[in-house]
Scaffold this motif. Structure first.
Motif, PDB file in Angstrom:
ATOM      1  N   ALA A  64       5.809   6.878   6.549  1.00 48.59           N
ATOM      2  CA  ALA A  64       6.770   7.859   7.052  1.00 48.59           C
ATOM      3  C   ALA A  64       7.533   8.516   5.908  1.00 48.59           C
ATOM      4  N   ILE A  65       7.882   7.721   4.883  1.00 50.01           N
ATOM      5  CA  ILE A  65       8.581   8.273   3.714  1.00 50.01           C
ATOM      6  C   ILE A  65       7.692   9.262   2.977  1.00 50.01           C
ATOM      7  N   GLU A  66       6.432   8.896   2.755  1.00 46.25           N
ATOM      8  CA  GLU A  66       5.525   9.785   2.046  1.00 46.25           C
ATOM      9  C   GLU A  66       5.292  11.072   2.826  1.00 46.25           C
ATOM     10  N   TYR A 124      17.969   1.736   6.799  1.00 50.59           N
ATOM     11  CA  TYR A 124      17.362   2.417   5.658  1.00 50.59           C
ATOM     12  C   TYR A 124      16.508   3.590   6.126  1.00 50.59           C
ATOM     13  N   LYS A 125      17.190   4.715   6.316  1.00 47.52           N
ATOM     14  CA  LYS A 125      16.503   5.888   6.836  1.00 47.52           C
ATOM     15  C   LYS A 125      16.798   7.159   6.048  1.00 47.52           C
ATOM     16  N   TRP A 126      17.724   7.120   5.068  1.00 40.60           N
ATOM     17  CA  TRP A 126      18.090   8.348   4.373  1.00 40.60           C
ATOM     18  C   TRP A 126      17.361   8.472   3.040  1.00 40.60           C
ATOM     19  N   PRO A 186      13.504   5.728  12.231  1.00 43.71           N
ATOM     20  CA  PRO A 186      13.471   4.260  12.174  1.00 43.71           C
ATOM     21  C   PRO A 186      12.433   3.646  13.101  1.00 43.71           C
ATOM     22  N   THR A 187      11.877   4.455  13.985  1.00 45.59           N
ATOM     23  CA  THR A 187      10.867   3.931  14.919  1.00 45.59           C
ATOM     24  C   THR A 187       9.445   4.131  14.419  1.00 45.59           C
ATOM     25  N   ALA A 188       9.298   4.750  13.259  1.00 41.41           N
ATOM     26  CA  ALA A 188       7.951   4.966  12.718  1.00 41.41           C
ATOM     27  C   ALA A 188       7.279   3.613  12.479  1.00 41.41           C
ATOM     28  N   ALA A 195       0.846  -1.197   0.000  1.00 42.18           N
ATOM     29  CA  ALA A 195       0.000   0.000   0.000  1.00 42.18           C
ATOM     30  C   ALA A 195       0.879   1.245   0.000  1.00 42.18           C
ATOM     31  N   HIS A 196       1.004   1.876  -1.190  1.00 38.46           N
ATOM     32  CA  HIS A 196       1.800   3.107  -1.280  1.00 38.46           C
ATOM     33  C   HIS A 196       1.397   3.850  -2.552  1.00 38.46           C
ATOM     34  N   SER A 197       1.880   5.067  -2.670  1.00 36.75           N
ATOM     35  CA  SER A 197       1.513   5.912  -3.814  1.00 36.75           C
ATOM     36  C   SER A 197       2.577   5.927  -4.894  1.00 36.75           C
ATOM     37  N   PHE A 198       3.614   5.109  -4.750  1.00 35.19           N
ATOM     38  CA  PHE A 198       4.678   5.088  -5.757  1.00 35.19           C
ATOM     39  C   PHE A 198       4.278   4.215  -6.941  1.00 35.19           C
TER      40      PHE A 198
END
Length: 946
Positions: free
Chosen positions: A703-705, A669-671, A695-697, A541-544
């Motif tokens: 969180a990326i979006e 993987y946070k950047w 990283p705790t999201a 589930a994402h918008s990419f």
């Protein structure tokens, strides 16, 4: 109040300080005392009682002995039966010195209180006979004053009354037959008051083989003697017999020994008195009095005990429940300077070992420990399990003396020593080394778990008990908890289950795991694992348009898509704040090229890079997981021969490693990296902007979006004023009054200096809002000659955006609107079709405009129909079956994407497969094809005959 070291308060005996004691001296020998050859601490009654703590069992026995010898009651026969090293011989020595009467009772520490309790004012001197079953030999006679003594009864008679006594049993002694109850009763009556002490009786009788005659008699004659003696004791009111019988199998010996014990227990049971062995709390005082001259000033001892007790109560959740009671405070006081946990482990765990002699073993062990600690200036407040100097050769040898083979290398490598892992941890980490956290922890685990065996259902020490044995007041508990986790991860012989820890001589599979880690291929095993686990983090589930994990540039589509594409870089292409160029080359390769071809839609890509400082840990955790998983697989299929406990351990380690891997992946993987272009001296220059995602999201994609929205690296909702600014800056200038609407959208997908929109719907919505407001720009569906077809400004619906759609500069759009407003509307022409304006430049209605859209131009005759428009495409192509995958990919990129890039175009693709075989298809091939076609949902698929 600071903790004072134990060595400043308590003082050991001189022989302990100097290390001059002999291990054998802790084993009291009643024969040596009887013959006057024992060390002074056992031979001298005053010194003996000064170093002897009269336990409750000993006190009751001495009271009974005093009453019996005074002829005022008491038990005639007492059987002492406890486990190996339970204090039987020491108790006999106390009776010996009490009955001998060589020193007045008032000079013997603790004895006056015993006599008071017995109600005896004066104790008569008694005759004493000591029969030691280990010293006597069944086949060897003994010579006394010209007499030859062969049997136990001959030895007894001579020791009680000399030659006169021996004369009473001389004939029986010579023939090896029991003298009988009456003879023995007369002997004892003449010797009274008297005490008979028989030690290690089973050890003597088990040497007498059945149906065989010895100088000392037969097996049966000796049992008859014991039976007659116990019966005779009842008839003499001031005589007492004490006999020790073994309890442990180690002391009993073989079958004959067990048979002898069974018989002796029957005879003694008729007249025996129950003797209470040494209690656990009493053992504290026994050991302390034997090893220490003084425990120190009571006030100082109580102060130390109070600090420990308060510390345990202040951290109640970290220590065992019993430490919270005032009783534990009293235990600390009574055992000072030795921590109660040492006694608990030695008496509860080590005493279960066959060779460990309870109190005697504790004395021997602790004497060596105290000697070493004293001479090494140990500064602990109490001698704790964590204080044991296992690096010392003598202490280590004494420790492994009681254990099975294989423990020495375990102690050297994983418990204590200059080359041990705990020493390395303490030496390289100041936080741990300042309190010797690793060594103290492992010493505690060793003391509490070494005596256990694999057969036990529950093994090891709970974490709270490990802390109890290692941590002192004023120290941080968390330091020891942290080092415990580190030790668990590094040691090969340390096991853990739930919150229990134990050592074993069998490796815990960690060594096997470490070996397998070295053989794991990064490209063939580790990278695929990380790719699969990283992919799993994102979900679906994402918008990419797509999330491309560790994907080659050639496999990242170059399209407009329904959203931007997220490209996840491999671990080797990490990002660092201090060295941002680590990830840039790899990201730039994907950004600028699709394989060997230049990438067009560069502004549709966002990148996610791992953190440089976490990558090595992520790789290491991935290797650990793969190694543990392979071990589990090999154990289950029989390739690796291990028992069920090791299989369960390996499975737990797989679960733990997997959980840690998933966690460290999130940390890595946070950047987020976004490419942008800035114009420097008129030329676009590529730059990278980076921002960290928490990283705790709970949901990484979300969180990326949110971060992309927050940083405006992706525009989810575009205000028309921003669109107008883009138009004015890049398109509607230098006399240009209109621009292709589709071109602007495509340029936003191509060029990094333009806004990165989520999708074409965001762009179209911005156009619709801008046109509806009438304050930013106008829109036309097309332009024919000088006329704008389907023109809108302020009112109307924007039609589909295609190559002919135009965005019109605001002032021009307003002038067009004003011009059209000044022209009156016209009625229908002769054919009934509406028209507006006049002249020859009338505009046809666009199908997307709707029935109420006003035509531009003036009134005039009906215009001629426009040329037909192509609305459908169809194409077929034959592919080489060997290169079908590559060729189809090319077709998608070069042809199909031309249509899918348009929002008003629906594309349908069908695949037709024809296969012919001269010899025909076999059943296995047909079955496989049918199953695969069904799985892939073919609309139709069948095999045919010619």
């Amino acid at each position: 109040m600071s903790l004072r070291p134990w060595r400043e308060i308590a003082r050991p005996h001189q022989d302990v300080l100097e290390g001059s004691f002999k291990q054998s001296e802790f084993a009291s020998d009643i024969t040596q005392v009887a013959t006057g050859t024992a060390p002074s601490e056992y031979q001298d009654p005053v010194e003996f009682f000064s170093r002897t703590y009269i336990t409750e069992g000993m006190r009751l026995l001495l009271v009974s002995v005093a009453q019996r010898l005074a002829g005022e009651g008491g038990d005639p026969v007492v059987q002492l039966q406890t486990a190996f090293g339970g204090g039987k011989t020491h108790t006999m020595l106390a009776v010996y010195h009490l009955a001998q009467g060589r020193v007045p009772p008032s000079k013997l520490e603790g004895v006056p209180a015993v006599l008071d309790e017995a109600g005896i004012a004066e104790l008569p001197a008694s005759n004493i006979a000591v029969i030691d079953g280990i010293k006597l030999a069944p086949s060897q006679s003994r010579q006394y004053d010209g007499l030859t003594v062969n049997t136990l009864w001959g030895e007894l008679a001579y020791q009680l009354l000399g030659q006169d006594g021996y004369a009473m049993v001389a004939e029986s002694d010579a023939t090896g037959t029991s003298p009988g109850k009456e003879v023995l009763a007369n002997l004892i009556r003449r010797a009274a008051p008297c005490v008979i002490l028989i030690d290690e009786l089973v050890a003597f009788i088990r040497q007498l083989e059945l149906d065989k005659h010895y100088a000392a008699g037969t097996f049966d004659s000796n049992l008859s003697f014991v039976q007659g003696l116990t019966e005779a004791m009842k008839s003499v009111p001031n005589a007492i017999l004490l006999a020790s019988l073994p309890e442990s199998e180690l002391e009993v010996g073989g079958t004959l020994g067990q048979s002898a014990l069974n018989s002796l227990e029957k005879y003694f049971a008729r007249v025996e008195s129950v003797w209470k062995p040494v209690g656990a709390e009493e053992a504290f005082e026994i050991v302390r009095r034997r090893l220490f001259e003084t425990a120190g000033d009571p006030g100082k001892v109580q102060g130390i005990a109070r600090q420990f007790s308060d510390y345990y109560r202040a951290n109640a959740d970290k220590f065992p429940v019993e430490t919270q009671s005032n009783e534990y405070y009293e235990r600390i006081c009574s055992s000072y300077p030795i921590h109660p946990e040492i006694f608990d482990r030695l008496y509860e765990d080590w005493s279960t070992l066959d060779k460990f002699q309870r109190t005697r073993g504790v004395l021997q062990y602790m004497a060596i420990v105290i000697h070493r600690l004293w001479n090494s200036d140990n500064s602990d407040a109490l001698i704790m399990p964590g204080s044991l100097p296992l690096e010392d050769t003598n202490v280590r040898n004494k420790s492994i003396h009681y254990l099975p083979q294989g423990w020495e290398p375990v102690i050297e490598k994983e418990v204590d020593g200059p080359r041990s892992v705990p020493q390395d941890i303490d030496g390289h980490h100041t936080l741990f080394g300042s309190v010797q956290a690793a060594r103290r922890t492992m010493r505690t685990i060793f003391l509490g778990s070494a005596p256990s065996s694999a057969a036990q259902s529950v093994r090891g020490l709970q974490a709270e008990r490990v802390l109890l044995g290692a941590v002192q007041p004023e120290q941080t508990i968390g330091v020891f908890e942290d080092v415990l986790k580190r030790l668990r991860d590094r040691l090969h012989y340390l096991y853990s289950e739930a919150d229990r820890f134990w050592l074993d001589t069998k490796p815990n599979l960690r060594r096997e795991m470490e070996s397998r880690k070295q053989n794991i291929s990064d490209s063939e095993q580790l990278l695929p694992l990380l790719k699969e686990r990283v992919t799993r983090v994102f979900g679906r589930a994402h918008s990419f348009s797509g999330i491309h994990v560790f994907t080659r540039s050639a496999d990242v589509p170059d399209d407009y898509g329904v959203g931007p594409r997220l490209v996840v870089l491999e671990p080797d292409h990490s990002y660092s704040r201090t060295d941002a160029d680590r990830a840039a080359p790899a990201a730039e390769q994907v950004l600028k090229y699709r394989g060997e071809q230049p990438r067009q839609k560069q502004n549709r890509l966002i990148f996610l890079a791992p953190d440089f400082d976490v990558v090595s840990r992520m790789k290491e955790q991935g290797r650990s997981y793969l190694a543990w998983r392979s071990i589990v697989n090999d154990i289950e299929d029989g390739t690796l021969n291990q028992d069920l406990s090791h299989l369960n351990q390996a499975k737990r380690n797989v679960e733990s490693a997997e959980s840690s891997l998933n966690q460290v992946i999130r940390e890595a993987y946070k950047w987020l990296l976004a490419p942008i272009e800035e114009f420097v001296k008129g030329a676009p220059t590529l730059k990278w902007e980076a921002v960290a995602v928490s990283p705790t999201a709970p949901n990484l994609v979300q969180a990326i979006e949110e971060k992309l929205r927050e940083e405006e690296w992706v525009i989810y909702q575009w205000s028309p004023i921003h669109l107008r600014n883009v138009l004015n800056r890049w398109y509607l200038k230098d006399g240009v009054s209109e621009v292709s609407a589709l071109r602007v959208w495509q340029d936003c997908c191509h060029y990094l200096y333009l806004p990165r929109l989520l999708n074409d719907q965001v762009y179209r919505q911005a156009i619709a809002e801008g046109v509806e407001s009438g304050d930013y720009f106008g829109f036309a569906a097309a332009k024919e000659g000088g006329d704008y077809l389907g023109f809108i400004l302020g009112d109307g619906m924007v039609s589909a955006i295609d190559e002919q759609s135009l965005l019109v500069e605001l002032d021009i759009a307003r002038s067009i609107q004003a011009e059209r407003a000044s022209v009156p509307a016209a009625g229908p022409d002769e054919s009934g079709q509406p028209y507006t304006g006049s002249g020859s430049s009338s505009t046809p209605i666009d199908v997307a405009d709707g029935p109420n859209t006003t035509r531009s131009g003036d009134s005039g005759p009906r215009p001629t129909p426009s040329a037909p428009v192509d609305k459908r495409f169809y194409g077929t192509v034959e592919l080489n079956p060997v290169r079908a995958s590559m060729d189809f990919s090319t077709i998608v990129n070069e042809v199909i994407e031309q249509f899918t890039a348009r929002t008003d175009t629906r594309v349908t693709i069908s695949v037709e497969i024809n296969a012919e075989s001269r010899g025909g298809f076999d059943e296995s091939l047909k079955r496989a094809v049918r199953e695969n076609c069904a799985t892939l949902r073919f609309g139709a698929s069948e095999f045919e005959e010619e």
